[in-house]
Design a protein around this motif. Structure first.
Motif, mmCIF file in Angstrom:
data_model
loop_
_atom_site.group_PDB
_atom_site.id
_atom_site.type_symbol
_atom_site.label_atom_id
_atom_site.label_comp_id
_atom_site.label_asym_id
_atom_site.label_seq_id
_atom_site.Cartn_x
_atom_site.Cartn_y
_atom_site.Cartn_z
ATOM 1 N N UNK A 50 -20.843 -29.338 -31.805
ATOM 2 C CA UNK A 50 -19.655 -29.242 -30.928
ATOM 3 C C UNK A 50 -19.947 -29.900 -29.805
ATOM 4 N N UNK A 51 -18.929 -30.819 -29.473
ATOM 5 C CA UNK A 51 -19.049 -31.871 -28.232
ATOM 6 C C UNK A 51 -17.796 -31.503 -27.443
ATOM 7 N N UNK A 87 -12.612 -29.621 -26.901
ATOM 8 C CA UNK A 87 -14.067 -29.141 -27.662
ATOM 9 C C UNK A 87 -13.729 -29.572 -29.024
ATOM 10 N N UNK A 88 -14.616 -30.355 -29.696
ATOM 11 C CA UNK A 88 -14.363 -31.039 -30.761
ATOM 12 C C UNK A 88 -15.794 -30.683 -31.800
ATOM 13 N N UNK A 89 -15.398 -30.328 -33.074
ATOM 14 C CA UNK A 89 -16.573 -30.073 -33.943
ATOM 15 C C UNK A 89 -16.572 -31.336 -34.832
ATOM 16 N N UNK A 90 -17.702 -31.890 -34.967
ATOM 17 C CA UNK A 90 -17.878 -33.187 -35.685
ATOM 18 C C UNK A 90 -18.183 -33.086 -37.247
ATOM 19 N N UNK A 112 -22.630 -32.988 -25.417
ATOM 20 C CA UNK A 112 -22.745 -31.694 -26.397
ATOM 21 C C UNK A 112 -22.222 -30.351 -25.473
ATOM 22 N N UNK A 113 -21.468 -29.524 -26.285
ATOM 23 C CA UNK A 113 -20.612 -28.364 -25.588
ATOM 24 C C UNK A 113 -21.422 -27.600 -24.770
ATOM 25 N N UNK A 114 -22.781 -27.416 -25.055
ATOM 26 C CA UNK A 114 -23.742 -26.759 -24.421
ATOM 27 C C UNK A 114 -24.370 -27.018 -23.125
#
Length: 169
Positions: A50-51, A87-90, A112-114
């Motif tokens: 997640x980015x 928020x995107x999931x690669x 990175x999302x975190x």
């Protein structure tokens, strides 16, 4: 991680298909016009990560391909610019930003999302011109003709700090 404020030809790990820049910037002096004839991409080889893709836009959100958009939010608006975050999931393919009509962008980030990201734009031989902190608060640095910092303003143009120089005889 990728970042660009479109202030120079450096694109901070983004691949930008058009080298031209727009002279109207939210952070700094320049921005980029994303349209149907160009795109911006990030080379990605990871899957299921997640980015956050964030940017300031004058003309609305962009289209994101090559990744699953998990969530999107529209943030604050300032001086004709609006903050967008996705928020995107690669999926192991490139992340590609496109637009069907002219979309003016600035302060484009991927991280990175975190994580948290703080970015800076610089004027060569002078110093920091703009700072965008983890909360997306903007600080603009203003210099005098001698290259000395004289003022710091927020994203709305309010003065945050002034610096006065005095010389002793």
């Amino acid at each position: 991680v990728a970042y660009t404020s479109f202030e120079s030809s450096s694109t901070g790990n983004w691949v930008v298909t058009d080298a031209s820049r727009n002279v109207d910037g939210f952070t700094g002096r320049q921005s980029f016009v994303l349209n149907s004839t160009n795109n911006i991409s990030y080379t990605n080889s990871s899957s299921n990560l997640d980015f956050l893709v964030s940017y300031w836009s004058k003309t609305g959100p962009v289209n994101i391909g090559g990744a699953t958009v998990v969530s999107s939010k529209t943030g604050i608006a300032r001086n004709g610019w609006t903050y967008y975050e996705h928020k995107v999931r690669t999926s192991g393919s490139n992340i590609i930003l496109t637009a069907t009509s002219a979309n003016v962008l600035d302060e484009l980030r991927l991280y990175p999302a975190n994580a948290q990201m703080e970015t800076y734009a610089y004027v060569p031989l002078l110093g920091t011109s703009t700072k965008c902190d983890v909360t997306n608060s903007i600080a603009n640095y203003i210099y005098d003709s001698f290259g000395r910092l004289v003022m710091v303003k927020d994203g709305d143009g309010n003065v945050l700090k002034t610096v006065e120089y005095n010389y002793k005889n």
